[in-house]
Design a protein around this motif. Structure first.
Motif: not given
Length: 83
Positions: A20-28
């Motif tokens: 999700t965008l939330t996951d992506l914000a964390v990873v990147l």
């Protein structure tokens, strides 16, 4: 350092096949989901986002994120090699 395959396996274990965008914000390491959206609208997000039928919002595949992270590692290695 992890290979692309290892990174992808780790991402799949932590988040599943799609992030999700939330996951992506964390990873990147983006500051927020809004920052992800803004980068995407400006064409500056380093991974492609996709829509899924029957789901709201945007997603990134674990494969695409792992590929991007592996490319960063490769660029770092090349930058650190003597001429």
């Amino acid at each position: 350092m992890a290979t692309q395959t290892e990174r992808e396996a780790d991402l799949r274990t932590r988040f599943g096949d799609v992030l999700t965008l939330t996951d992506l914000a964390v990873v990147l390491r983006y500051s927020s989901v809004g920052a992800i959206r803004k980068a995407n609208s400006r064409g500056q997000l380093p991974v492609q986002l996709v829509k899924m039928t029957g789901r709201r919002g945007w997603f990134a595949t674990a494969e695409a994120v792992a590929e991007y992270l592996a490319s960063l590692e490769e660029a770092r290695k090349q930058a650190n090699q003597p001429d």
